[in-house]
Design an enzyme around this catalytic site. Sequence first.
Site, PDB file in Angstrom:
ATOM      1  N   SER A 123      43.268  41.969  12.950  1.00 48.60           N
ATOM      2  CA  SER A 123      42.606  40.677  12.797  1.00 48.60           C
ATOM      3  C   SER A 123      43.374  39.592  13.559  1.00 48.60           C
ATOM      4  CB  SER A 123      42.469  40.350  11.305  1.00 48.60           C
ATOM      5  OG  SER A 123      41.538  39.319  11.101  1.00 48.60           O
ATOM      6  N   ASP A 223      48.920  24.480   4.290  1.00 50.82           N
ATOM      7  CA  ASP A 223      48.578  23.265   5.032  1.00 50.82           C
ATOM      8  C   ASP A 223      48.396  23.558   6.525  1.00 50.82           C
ATOM      9  OD1 ASP A 223      48.594  21.564   2.836  1.00 50.82           O
ATOM     10  OD2 ASP A 223      50.734  21.152   3.001  1.00 50.82           O
ATOM     11  N   HIS A 284      36.559  45.325   6.935  1.00 52.48           N
ATOM     12  CA  HIS A 284      37.497  44.655   7.831  1.00 52.48           C
ATOM     13  C   HIS A 284      38.916  45.195   7.697  1.00 52.48           C
ATOM     14  CE1 HIS A 284      39.198  41.610  10.362  1.00 52.48           C
ATOM     15  NE2 HIS A 284      39.827  41.003   9.387  1.00 52.48           N
TER      16      HIS A 284
END
Length: 304
Positions: A123, A223, A284
């Site tokens: 990925s 964040d 996946h």
Amino acid sequence: MFPNLLKTVTFMGRHVIGRSLSSGNQLVPLELSFNVYDMVQSASHGSPVLVLHGLFGSKYNWNSLSKAFHQKTKPTRKIYSIDARNHGDSPHSEVHSYDHMVTDLVELHRKLNIKKASVIGHSMGGRAMMLLALKYPQLVDRAIIVDISPTTGLGTSNTDIPLFLQSMQLIQIGADQTIHQARKIADEQLAKIIDAKPLRDFLITNLVKSESDGSFRWRINLDALEQNFTTGVARFPDCSAMQYTGPTLFIAGGRSDYIKKSDIPTIKRLFPNSEIKVVEGAGHWVHSEKSAEFAKLVLDFLNA
């Protein structure tokens, strides 16, 4: 220094080389944490293998497979399972892009005195390894890319990743809770937006308890990943002028849409010496859902 270090490391030894931080948008490398698998004694060794996980993952996700790859490659190969920046035990940074991740990997090659390595990436980690091969083909012996393509966008199953990141930030757990209790609380709160229990369990593996004050935190930099998701994770850089001609294997999950038929022309243009194998019944997370089938494909390719 590093050649001696490599000779004395123990099986599954954990290393963190430095903690330097990058700032702004400059391509300043971070010194990544990794596990090394090097127990089998052999008279001949192939090029090492670098393994990089996907978004929300860590080097520990690849523990069993890394052991198998090390034990069953012929000739024997040393395996490095790596934590990407803003993940696992690697340093956090306010910037997160594939160019930054490649800079980190090039620095790892230099620090470990690796002239050339085979690479495996899943990925997000697969895109980083693709870009490494395209930008620095002299560093890559052969590449294995797991359920991701070199095109912009992600499969439909991950369209709510920014929401996942925001929801994880909102979870608050008191320091008086045990790690088992904390994970249960986190699971209950995440269940309000994520129906799939396996996905919630995977996200919660990133919840850790501080040894100093008992507080809970996320190992991943929520964040930075949220702020850089659209440009740094969901978008692959324009590599139309580049090409990696080394052997390349793309492994796709039969139930996943992260590699689409429409992606194949781009894959073949950037990686002309590539083949695509589909693992039927896998989603996946091909390497965990169909680990035996996945391992055979990888070993056949590395041992070819």
